[in-house]
Design a protein around this motif. Sequence first.
Motif, short mmCIF file in Angstrom:
data_model
loop_
_atom_site.label_atom_id
_atom_site.label_comp_id
_atom_site.label_asym_id
_atom_site.label_seq_id
_atom_site.Cartn_x
_atom_site.Cartn_y
_atom_site.Cartn_z
N VAL A 50 0.84 -1.19 0.00
CA VAL A 50 0.00 0.00 0.00
C VAL A 50 0.89 1.24 0.00
O VAL A 50 1.85 1.34 0.75
N LEU A 51 0.52 2.20 -0.85
CA LEU A 51 1.27 3.45 -0.94
C LEU A 51 0.56 4.55 -0.17
O LEU A 51 -0.68 4.58 -0.08
N ALA A 52 1.34 5.47 0.38
CA ALA A 52 0.80 6.66 1.04
C ALA A 52 1.70 7.84 0.70
O ALA A 52 2.90 7.69 0.42
N ARG A 53 1.10 9.02 0.72
CA ARG A 53 1.82 10.25 0.36
C ARG A 53 1.91 11.17 1.57
O ARG A 53 0.92 11.41 2.25
N VAL A 54 3.11 11.66 1.85
CA VAL A 54 3.32 12.55 2.99
C VAL A 54 2.70 13.91 2.70
O VAL A 54 2.98 14.54 1.66
N SER A 55 1.83 14.36 3.61
CA SER A 55 1.14 15.63 3.41
C SER A 55 1.53 16.71 4.40
O SER A 55 1.28 17.90 4.18
N ASP A 56 2.14 16.33 5.54
CA ASP A 56 2.51 17.34 6.54
C ASP A 56 3.57 16.76 7.46
O ASP A 56 3.67 15.53 7.62
N ARG A 57 4.37 17.63 8.07
CA ARG A 57 5.36 17.18 9.03
C ARG A 57 5.61 18.29 10.03
O ARG A 57 5.59 19.48 9.70
N GLU A 58 5.82 17.89 11.29
CA GLU A 58 6.13 18.84 12.34
C GLU A 58 7.08 18.21 13.34
O GLU A 58 7.09 17.00 13.54
N ARG A 59 7.88 19.05 13.96
CA ARG A 59 8.90 18.57 14.89
C ARG A 59 8.27 18.16 16.22
O ARG A 59 7.30 18.77 16.67
N GLU A 60 8.81 17.09 16.81
CA GLU A 60 8.32 16.62 18.11
C GLU A 60 9.49 16.08 18.90
O GLU A 60 10.29 15.28 18.40
N ALA A 61 9.57 16.49 20.15
CA ALA A 61 10.68 16.04 21.01
C ALA A 61 10.34 14.69 21.63
O ALA A 61 9.29 14.52 22.24
N GLY A 62 11.24 13.72 21.49
CA GLY A 62 11.03 12.41 22.09
C GLY A 62 10.01 11.57 21.34
O GLY A 62 9.44 11.98 20.34
N LEU A 63 9.79 10.35 21.81
CA LEU A 63 8.82 9.45 21.19
C LEU A 63 7.41 9.91 21.52
O LEU A 63 7.15 10.43 22.60
N GLY A 88 14.44 10.22 24.87
CA GLY A 88 14.70 11.57 24.38
C GLY A 88 14.99 11.55 22.90
O GLY A 88 14.68 10.60 22.20
N GLY A 89 15.60 12.62 22.39
CA GLY A 89 15.91 12.70 20.97
C GLY A 89 14.82 13.44 20.23
O GLY A 89 13.69 13.57 20.70
N GLU A 90 15.15 13.91 19.07
CA GLU A 90 14.24 14.72 18.29
C GLU A 90 13.67 13.91 17.14
O GLU A 90 14.41 13.29 16.39
N LEU A 91 12.36 13.89 17.02
CA LEU A 91 11.67 13.17 15.95
C LEU A 91 10.76 14.11 15.20
O LEU A 91 10.50 15.24 15.64
N TYR A 92 10.28 13.63 14.06
CA TYR A 92 9.26 14.36 13.32
C TYR A 92 7.96 13.58 13.36
O TYR A 92 7.94 12.35 13.24
N ARG A 93 6.89 14.32 13.59
CA ARG A 93 5.54 13.76 13.54
C ARG A 93 5.01 14.04 12.13
O ARG A 93 4.79 15.20 11.77
N ILE A 94 4.82 12.99 11.36
CA ILE A 94 4.53 13.14 9.93
C ILE A 94 3.16 12.55 9.61
O ILE A 94 2.82 11.45 10.04
N THR A 95 2.37 13.32 8.85
CA THR A 95 1.04 12.87 8.42
C THR A 95 1.11 12.39 6.98
O THR A 95 1.74 13.03 6.12
N ALA A 96 0.47 11.27 6.71
CA ALA A 96 0.46 10.70 5.36
C ALA A 96 -0.97 10.34 4.96
O ALA A 96 -1.79 9.96 5.81
N GLU A 97 -1.26 10.45 3.67
CA GLU A 97 -2.56 10.10 3.11
C GLU A 97 -2.44 8.78 2.37
O GLU A 97 -1.55 8.61 1.53
#
Length: 545
Positions: A50-63, A88-97
């Motif tokens: 299944v394919l999905a397309r990334v539509s948004d991303r935002e920074r988020e600290a930790g899991l 800890g560590g820096e991650l991105y919270r990414i939305t996909a369609e």
Amino acid sequence: MAAEPVVGTVVEPGDEVGEFVFAAPDGQAVSTGEFVAYSQSTGGNSDEVVLARVSDREREAGLPASFMTDPDVDAGRVATALGAEADGGELYRITAEVIGYYDPGFESFRNPRQLPDTGTRLHRAPGEMLEVVIPNVTPPGFREEGDPDPGMAWMGRLLNRADEKVTVELPVNEVAATHLAILASTGSGKSYTASVLLEEMLKPATRAAVLVFDPHGEYDSLDQMCDHSAFEGTDGYRPSAEIRKPDQLSVKLADLTYADLRSILNPTERMASVLSDAYDDLRGEDAFTANDLEQACHRNHPDGDASGLKWRINRNLQQSDFFDAYDRLDLDALVNPGQVTVLRMDGLSRRDQQVMAAVLLRKLYKAREAAVVGDPDDVRTPIEHPVFTLFEEAHRFAPDGDSQALSIIRQVNSEGRKFGIGTGLISQRPSKLDQTVLSQCGTQITMQIKNPNDQQAIRDSVEGAGTAVLDELPGLTKGQAVISGDAVNTPVLTKIRERHTEHDAENLKADQLWREAYDDAQNTPSRSAPADTDDGSVFGGGEEL
């Protein structure tokens, strides 16, 4: 797919239907518009990719907190997979369609109607897979034996893949049949992109019949295709290009409708009645002159009601080189397979440009209708092949207001598919375009647009322009586009390829032109000198003023 790197892990459902959120480490290149893939059971014998397309991303600290509270997810294992620390560590919270998977039974993509489970690992979608699934056409492995390969237009490469060249192609049939809009601010590359598409349509695999309405003389260089090796066919094919200059353009009077004549002559209500009677007398004629129209007016109204109208006929038709008794734009010469005809209209007024477009489109529509459903008596020669028409500065021809060409463009966009007439509309001001016409364009190539009114016009009229597409527009640079609509299975960010032919539509360099004009003026003797009179007076006598 296993060869592609893991780029993230599913966290939770998204805010909208068909969306999910996944976490990715800062180091992973998962930008907006990128494609990810995962395996999922859909009820068949094997899992589907299944394919999905990334539509948004935002920074988020930790899991994400959902990892820490879900007993079925090992946060440590997830952190290791992502290259992040669990505490800890820096991650991105990414939305996909979710785009879906290809179902050969339906010959199209299907949405699985279920989101991936929390903890599902996501891979970057393989480039070779994307090249197959982005175009809205049956993939090669699912075509019937003996089916011809569809004509494809190579538009460029996937913008987000700097490390590999993922080709973006469009099925020409979908582009032509569902109509096309190319929308972009000035200088973003809309005419360049249109020329790339025309180059593809004239290659040996397609050999299209194309008619270009060019108000500014931007498409002359297309004649370079005739001698370019990229367009040579193994059977000796070479495309032809016909460039019609402004002094070669005219409209046959007998091809004008009564509505055309009213627009051109702008008569009073009393004059309009006279004109209507005269037009009825001449409507069955294959050809007539402006003088014939004057005589018909006088014949029907010898009492003098026609005198004012005759003056308008003389001024607007008799004295004009644009209107003629004979046809200088024969469809047989204008639209042939393997030929692009460019009508250079830069010497015509906007009204005359609209009239010419209206006349030619009406003739094309009737000729194609005659070829598809029969040969009506009022069509001299049916056109036995599809035709694609391209309108540069389309807001001139189909504005959000009055235009002689608007009604026939609406009709072609509404009904032209069944008769094999396609239109391409290019505009830098979508808000100035007729919104009905814009909404009838099934495929869109949208480039940088910053004007809020134009963005709103796209939002209101373009079905395939979701939030993800609109959000990309201000940040695009020259030569970058979002392709969406019927020709693709999902919106795709594209870097438009380089043209094979030269580009003639560069902006005028004002500083250089001013310098050249100044130098010319300095080197040219003055052509005005005072009149030489006996008494020294410029006016040749009389009292001094």
